[in-house]
Motif scaffolding. Structure first.
Motif, PDB file in Angstrom:
ATOM      1  N   MET A 203      -3.812  -0.127 -14.716  1.00  0.00           N
ATOM      2  CA  MET A 203      -4.020  -0.632 -13.371  1.00  0.00           C
ATOM      3  C   MET A 203      -3.281  -1.959 -13.157  1.00  0.00           C
ATOM      4  O   MET A 203      -2.777  -2.223 -12.063  1.00  0.00           O
ATOM      5  CB  MET A 203      -5.511  -0.803 -13.101  1.00  0.00           C
ATOM      6  N   GLY A 204      -3.201  -2.773 -14.193  1.00  0.00           N
ATOM      7  CA  GLY A 204      -2.450  -4.015 -14.082  1.00  0.00           C
ATOM      8  C   GLY A 204      -0.982  -3.751 -13.819  1.00  0.00           C
ATOM      9  O   GLY A 204      -0.356  -4.386 -12.952  1.00  0.00           O
ATOM     10  N   ARG A 205      -0.387  -2.818 -14.570  1.00  0.00           N
ATOM     11  CA  ARG A 205       1.023  -2.466 -14.363  1.00  0.00           C
ATOM     12  C   ARG A 205       1.257  -1.920 -12.964  1.00  0.00           C
ATOM     13  O   ARG A 205       2.237  -2.267 -12.305  1.00  0.00           O
ATOM     14  CB  ARG A 205       1.451  -1.434 -15.407  1.00  0.00           C
ATOM     15  N   LEU A 206       0.340  -1.055 -12.511  1.00  0.00           N
ATOM     16  CA  LEU A 206       0.509  -0.447 -11.200  1.00  0.00           C
ATOM     17  C   LEU A 206       0.426  -1.479 -10.082  1.00  0.00           C
ATOM     18  O   LEU A 206       1.270  -1.505  -9.173  1.00  0.00           O
ATOM     19  CB  LEU A 206      -0.553   0.634 -10.998  1.00  0.00           C
ATOM     20  N   LEU A 207      -0.563  -2.354 -10.135  1.00  0.00           N
ATOM     21  CA  LEU A 207      -0.751  -3.349  -9.079  1.00  0.00           C
ATOM     22  C   LEU A 207       0.399  -4.357  -9.051  1.00  0.00           C
ATOM     23  O   LEU A 207       0.869  -4.743  -7.977  1.00  0.00           O
ATOM     24  CB  LEU A 207      -2.090  -4.062  -9.265  1.00  0.00           C
ATOM     25  N   ILE A 208       0.863  -4.797 -10.230  1.00  0.00           N
ATOM     26  CA  ILE A 208       1.997  -5.720 -10.280  1.00  0.00           C
ATOM     27  C   ILE A 208       3.241  -5.052  -9.699  1.00  0.00           C
ATOM     28  O   ILE A 208       3.981  -5.656  -8.911  1.00  0.00           O
ATOM     29  CB  ILE A 208       2.260  -6.183 -11.725  1.00  0.00           C
ATOM     30  N   SER A 209       3.465  -3.798 -10.060  1.00  0.00           N
ATOM     31  CA  SER A 209       4.634  -3.074  -9.567  1.00  0.00           C
ATOM     32  C   SER A 209       4.585  -2.906  -8.053  1.00  0.00           C
ATOM     33  O   SER A 209       5.601  -3.072  -7.366  1.00  0.00           O
ATOM     34  CB  SER A 209       4.716  -1.698 -10.234  1.00  0.00           C
ATOM     35  N   LEU A 210       3.411  -2.576  -7.524  1.00  0.00           N
ATOM     36  CA  LEU A 210       3.281  -2.406  -6.077  1.00  0.00           C
ATOM     37  C   LEU A 210       3.502  -3.728  -5.345  1.00  0.00           C
ATOM     38  O   LEU A 210       4.125  -3.769  -4.277  1.00  0.00           O
ATOM     39  CB  LEU A 210       1.898  -1.833  -5.736  1.00  0.00           C
ATOM     40  N   ALA A 211       3.006  -4.824  -5.925  1.00  0.00           N
ATOM     41  CA  ALA A 211       3.193  -6.135  -5.301  1.00  0.00           C
ATOM     42  C   ALA A 211       4.673  -6.512  -5.269  1.00  0.00           C
ATOM     43  O   ALA A 211       5.195  -6.981  -4.237  1.00  0.00           O
ATOM     44  CB  ALA A 211       2.392  -7.193  -6.058  1.00  0.00           C
ATOM     45  N   VAL A 212       5.372  -6.302  -6.389  1.00  0.00           N
ATOM     46  CA  VAL A 212       6.809  -6.604  -6.440  1.00  0.00           C
ATOM     47  C   VAL A 212       7.578  -5.724  -5.462  1.00  0.00           C
ATOM     48  O   VAL A 212       8.465  -6.192  -4.733  1.00  0.00           O
ATOM     49  CB  VAL A 212       7.345  -6.420  -7.878  1.00  0.00           C
ATOM     50  N   SER A 213       7.231  -4.439  -5.421  1.00  0.00           N
ATOM     51  CA  SER A 213       7.896  -3.505  -4.510  1.00  0.00           C
ATOM     52  C   SER A 213       7.672  -3.903  -3.062  1.00  0.00           C
ATOM     53  O   SER A 213       8.584  -3.817  -2.229  1.00  0.00           O
ATOM     54  CB  SER A 213       7.390  -2.081  -4.742  1.00  0.00           C
ATOM     55  N   LEU A 214       6.455  -4.334  -2.744  1.00  0.00           N
ATOM     56  CA  LEU A 214       6.134  -4.735  -1.370  1.00  0.00           C
ATOM     57  C   LEU A 214       6.941  -5.961  -0.948  1.00  0.00           C
ATOM     58  O   LEU A 214       7.530  -5.990   0.140  1.00  0.00           O
ATOM     59  CB  LEU A 214       4.638  -5.022  -1.256  1.00  0.00           C
ATOM     60  N   ILE A 215       6.981  -6.958  -1.823  1.00  0.00           N
ATOM     61  CA  ILE A 215       7.707  -8.189  -1.490  1.00  0.00           C
ATOM     62  C   ILE A 215       9.207  -7.901  -1.332  1.00  0.00           C
ATOM     63  O   ILE A 215       9.824  -8.296  -0.326  1.00  0.00           O
ATOM     64  CB  ILE A 215       7.477  -9.256  -2.579  1.00  0.00           C
ATOM     65  N   LEU A 216       9.788  -7.209  -2.302  1.00  0.00           N
ATOM     66  CA  LEU A 216      11.217  -6.911  -2.235  1.00  0.00           C
ATOM     67  C   LEU A 216      11.534  -5.972  -1.077  1.00  0.00           C
ATOM     68  O   LEU A 216      12.515  -6.180  -0.337  1.00  0.00           O
ATOM     69  CB  LEU A 216      11.685  -6.281  -3.548  1.00  0.00           C
TER      70      LEU A 216
END
Length: 257
Positions: free
Chosen positions: A60-73
């Protein structure tokens, strides 16, 4: 009445499917398809234990970090490309080329460049989740209502104020649609990346159970992913309803008119 209808929508089909599953497995023992009660017991024993902290939490940590980075970029690049016709013309061929390459294909390359670590998995997920958000943001910015654009000109909105009060609100319905798509893509890529190269996580556990011929445990991992998918959808819908409250209100007013 509305509550009962929603409960029926959420639990009606799952109840029917479980009943069919139970009837299918009630005739005799099936090694590859455990009975629902056996699966429920296994699920509790496996995931309500230390594996929750050693496998579920890292995933869940990997998924949430990835989604946050994807959202910002995705939102930042999408706004820049959507507002600039020349930048869009210049980058469109490159974006289409990169988008056509499945991020899972890059796993062997990223393993060589980055190694077996969280950075590799997050990179794989970001490379898949970025595109729905980016492309929907570009389209949302390009399709801004002309009335809103003229209103921004009248009020002399420039720079960050224009993005904050015009671009983001106007593009937000499509941005939210891109985020919802990215949730499903991200969950798939999370599992695939953990199956390929990992020492922990839900995907690693599922493939490990399969290699050990621990069938009920393997099914419990698949069932866990389904539950996570439902929970993510529920949370996202609540956030979407709050963020797009003005949009749904505008649509209702338009329909009433």
């Amino acid at each position: 009445m509305i509550v009962l209808k929603r409960l029926g929508m959420w639990f009606g089909l799952p109840t029917v499917l479980i009943a069919i599953w139970w009837a299918f497995t009630a005739q005799g023992a099936n090694f590859f398809v455990p009975k629902p009660d056996k699966l429920a017991t296994t699920f509790i024993n496996v995931w309500f234990s230390e594996k929750f902290f050693t496998d579920v939490v890292p995933s869940m940590g990997r998924l949430l970090i990835s989604l946050a980075v994807s959202l910002i970029l995705g939102v930042a690049l999408g706004i820049a490309i959507g507002l600039s016709r020349s930048l869009r013309w210049f980058l469109e061929p490159l974006l289409e080329f990169i988008r056509a390459v499945p991020s899972t294909i890059l796993i062997p390359v990223l393993l060589l460049l980055i190694g077996i670590n969280d950075t590799m998995k997050i990179t794989v997920i970001v490379l898949g989740c970025l595109w729905p958000i980016l492309l929907n943001t570009i389209e949302g910015v390009r399709s801004l209502d002309e009335v809103l654009k003229n209103t921004a000109l009248v009020y002399r909105l420039r720079g960050f104020d224009r993005i904050r009060y015009l671009v983001l609100p106007g593009a937000s319905p499509l941005i939210m649609a891109g985020i919802r798509h990215s949730l499903a893509v991200g969950l798939i890529l999370l599992v695939v990346s953990e199956m390929f190269a990992s020492t922990d996580g839900i995907g690693y556990s599922i493939i490990n159970f399969q290699n050990r011929i621990a069938i009920p445990e393997m099914w419990s991992g698949i069932f866990l992913l389904g539950i996570i998918g439902v929970l993510l959808s529920v949370v996202f819908q609540a956030i979407q309803k709050r963020v797009l409250g003005w949009y749904y209100g505008l649509k209702e007013a338009s329909n009433d008119g």
